[in-house]
Every structure is written in structure tokens, then in C-alpha cells.
Design a protein around this motif. Structure first.
Motif, short mmCIF file in Angstrom:
data_model
loop_
_atom_site.label_atom_id
_atom_site.label_comp_id
_atom_site.label_asym_id
_atom_site.label_seq_id
_atom_site.Cartn_x
_atom_site.Cartn_y
_atom_site.Cartn_z
N GLY A 90 5.61 -2.51 5.21
CA GLY A 90 5.31 -3.29 6.40
C GLY A 90 5.13 -2.46 7.65
O GLY A 90 5.08 -2.99 8.76
N GLU A 91 5.03 -1.14 7.50
CA GLU A 91 4.88 -0.25 8.64
C GLU A 91 3.67 0.67 8.44
O GLU A 91 3.25 0.92 7.31
N ILE A 92 3.16 1.17 9.54
CA ILE A 92 2.05 2.12 9.50
C ILE A 92 2.36 3.25 10.46
O ILE A 92 2.69 3.02 11.63
N VAL A 93 2.27 4.48 9.98
CA VAL A 93 2.54 5.65 10.80
C VAL A 93 1.24 6.15 11.42
O VAL A 93 0.26 6.38 10.72
N ASP A 94 1.24 6.29 12.72
CA ASP A 94 0.11 6.86 13.45
C ASP A 94 0.39 8.34 13.67
O ASP A 94 1.35 8.69 14.36
N ASN A 95 -0.41 9.20 13.08
CA ASN A 95 -0.17 10.64 13.16
C ASN A 95 -0.86 11.32 14.34
O ASN A 95 -0.75 12.54 14.49
N THR A 96 -1.55 10.56 15.15
CA THR A 96 -2.25 11.15 16.30
C THR A 96 -1.49 10.84 17.58
O THR A 96 -0.96 9.73 17.75
N PRO A 97 -1.41 11.80 18.50
CA PRO A 97 -0.67 11.56 19.76
C PRO A 97 -1.43 10.61 20.67
O PRO A 97 -2.65 10.48 20.59
#
Length: 358
Positions: free
Chosen positions: A234-241
Motif C-alpha cells: 500500500g506504499e510507493i517509494v519516490d526515489n527522486t528528490p
């Protein structure tokens, strides 16, 4: 309309950002009164656009394409409108419920992301998507698998972190090449991806070896990977600042230095907080008290049932340092932190020297 993340999506695509409120039968909260456009919300919506086009002096609003998002009754409305006006809908997101429009050939060309919480009582989106996929619809279905609160049922659980990138990617593939035109482009599936609904394995559409008619469709690899993450927890990691804050300014009176700045929201993961630096070192991470109905997480702007932002309006971007004096020299900077806890680069510096801002 008041959400910094949705506003950033609208800004990127030079869009009008609208949150229609339909009132029919005396009670807007009884969605059965308006979720079927045939009950009157269809002509009201079109009339609203025509009126806005005149008031805003942008006549193209009458004819330009739509990107639609809806929750619950809004999701039913979005799917119904897509079925009636598929030539106008560039992309859609149907959050919890929907009408079956798999028999509308033109609607199959509209990229549509369906969603449910794992305990959603209105769990018909999966069936709708399966019918559409059998006919080649550019549709997918995401499920929040986390069981922690009522949000895991019919409510929204951070779907925006998948929905906004979905809309963003599809707009880039669907919008007319010339701004202001109305005719949408059909999607070329050369770079699109498919996902096996059972194994959650993804692959380019051109080389997918599974059951294509049952697989979910995605506009690109990035969105397919986000779907895999979301389906897992249920989560999404954003790897961009996030973007760097800008327009930093300051005032100094009564031994208090007050900073003000501007910052664009991270399109993928919004704004969670800001970090204040003095003389190159972290002075304070700003704390915000806003939390939503179904989450204890707090931040600069949070959202609740129906993805509604809180607070409205978002807080001012400001900080007061009460420990500075008029004898020493201080340099200040600010960085932006998104909801994946990624920090931007520091803003330009502003200096307080002997009580004078430089």
C-alpha cells in the motif's frame, strides 16, 4: 483545488484544476442523487465548463480534453462520463466503485486506473477491469492490501502516489501535440507494460508471455513498478528528490528573524515538511500538526476521505528564529522534504550580519 500536489500536476500540464460539487435532491452527500450523470450532473458539468471558459477568457476550456479522478460516487460518475464522452477523456482514475463501460469501444482507448481497499464493500472495480481487458482496454486495477484502519476499506489510502504519476504519464501520451486542440492521440503500445495479476510479474507489452487478455496494462515501466510496490504494502517509494525551495527572504525585528520562501510540490510525493539550516547545519525540521481522519501521520499538507487536502489553505512557508542576535553573522537556507522522506538540495543563502539582512 487547494492541494499542493494536485496543483503541481495541473501546473505542469497548463491545466484547469476543478473540484465540482454536485447538489441534487437537496443533499450533496447522498451520492445517488448525482453519481449517475443522467440524473442531471452531465449538463450541469458541461454548462460549468462553458461558464468558466467565458469568465476566465479561455474559450478552449469548452473543448479541451479532460483528466478525471473520482472517489466512491465520484468514481461512478467518472466511469459513466468516460463511457459517454470517451473522445474527451485523456485519462481517468476510478477510486472505489464504477459503472461497467467495457462495451463502449472508444472507452477502451482511455487509460483508466481502478482501485479498491482490500476490505472495500464496493469491490466491483476488479470485475469491470477484467471485462475491459478481455477487449483490450488500457486499464489496470490496484488494491491497497494493508489492514490498519477504516481507510483500508472504502476510503483512500495514499492512492495519489500511484494515481498522480499515472495521470502524468498518460497525459504525455494522449494530449494533442498542439496546445488547445481537442483531438486526443491514441496510445502506441510500443513502450507500454503488462502485469500478471496472479504473480505480479511485469514485462514490456511487446514481450509479455502471460495471458495478455487477463493482464493489467500500464503506460510505462515506471508506473508498472509503482503498481507492484503498492500491491505489496500500500506504499510507493519516490526515489527522486523534491524541487529546491526558492524566493527565500527574511526580516529581522525585535531580535527575531523571520524567513519566508516558496516551494513547488514534488509531483510524485508532495510536501511533507521543510528543514531550516543556519550556518550550513540543520537548525530545525518544521513540525506540522495536520493529520487526516484515517491516519496519524502529520505533515505540511495531509489528505483524508476522498483525497481532500487539509489544512485548507496549506500553511504559509515561514519560520522564525528567536535565537539570532544583531552582533553575529548567520546564513540561512531551506530544503524541501517529500512524503518518501527525500530531501531537496538547499535553497540559495540569505545572510543576517550585525542585524542587517543581506
Amino acid at each position: 483545488m487547494y492541494d499542493v500536489q494536485w496543483r503541481e500536476l495541473a501546473r505542469k500540464w497548463h491545466s484547469v484544476l476543478l473540484a465540482p460539487k454536485f447538489i441534487s435532491g437537496g443533499n450533496a452527500k447522498v451520492c445517488v442523487n448525482w453519481y449517475n450523470p443522467a440524473n442531471g450532473s452531465d449538463p450541469v458539468f458541461l454548462d460549468m465548463l462553458d461558464t468558466l471558459a467565458i469568465k476566465a477568457n479561455h474559450p478552449e476550456i469548452k473543448t479541451i480534453p479532460w483528466a478525471l479522478w473520482g472517489h466512491s460516487g465520484g468514481s461512478l460518475w467518472v466511469t459513466a462520463i468516460t463511457g459517454k464522452y470517451p473522445q474527451r477523456v485523456a485519462v481517468a482514475v476510478a477510486e472505489a466503485c464504477g459503472f461497467d463501460i467495457s462495451n463502449v469501444d472508444a472507452a477502451l482507448k482511455v487509460p483508466m486506473l481502478h482501485h479498491n481497499g482490500i476490505q472495500d464493500l464496493c469491490y466491483n472495480n476488479a470485475v469491470i477491469v477484467a471485462k475491459g481487458r478481455e477487449r483490450g482496454a488500457l486499464w489496470a486495477h490496484a488494491v491497497n492490501p494493508v489492514v490498519k484502519s477504516p481507510m483500508d476499506g472504502h476510503q483512500v489510502h495514499d492512492l495519489r502516489f500511484l494515481a498522480i504519476p499515472w495521470i502524468d504519464a498518460c497525459l504525455g501520451m494522449r494530449l494533442p501535440e498542439k496546445p488547445g486542440e481537442a483531438k486526443l492521440r491514441d496510445i502506441n503500445n510500443q513502450n507500454t507494460w503488462l502485469a500478471d495479476t496472479a504473480t505480479k510479474k511485469i514485462a514490456p507489452e511487446t514481450s509479455f508471455s502471460g495471458n495478455r487478455a487477463a493482464a493489467y496494462w500500464f503506460p510505462n515501466q515506471n508506473i508498472a513498478k509503482k503498481w507492484v510496490q503498492y500491491m505489496a504494502n500500500g506504499e510507493i517509494v519516490d526515489n527522486t528528490p523534491p524541487p529546491i525551495p526558492y524566493d527565500l527572504s527574511a526580516t529581522y525585528t525585535d531580535n527575531k528573524l523571520t524567513l519566508k520562501w516558496n516551494a513547488a510540490s514534488d509531483l510524485e510525493s508532495g510536501i511533507k515538511t521543510f528543514i531550516i539550516y543556519r550556518n550550513g547545519s540543520e537548525l530545525q525540521t518544521l513540525q506540522y500538526k495536520t493529520k487526516s481522519r484515517f491516519s496519524n501521520q502529520t505533515g505540511y499538507q495531509r489528505w483524508n476521505d476522498g483525497d481532500q487536502p487539509s489544512p485548507i489553505p496549506a500553511p504559509e512557508m515561514t519560520f522564525t528564529d528567536t535565537t539570532a542576535n544583531n552582533k553575529d553573522t548567520y546564513t540561512y537556507q531551506v530544503s524541501n522534504v517529500n512524503w518518501s522522506d527525500k530531501t531537496s538540495k538547499k535553497s540559495a543563502k540569505i545572510t543576517l550580519k550585525n542585524g542587517v539582512i543581506k
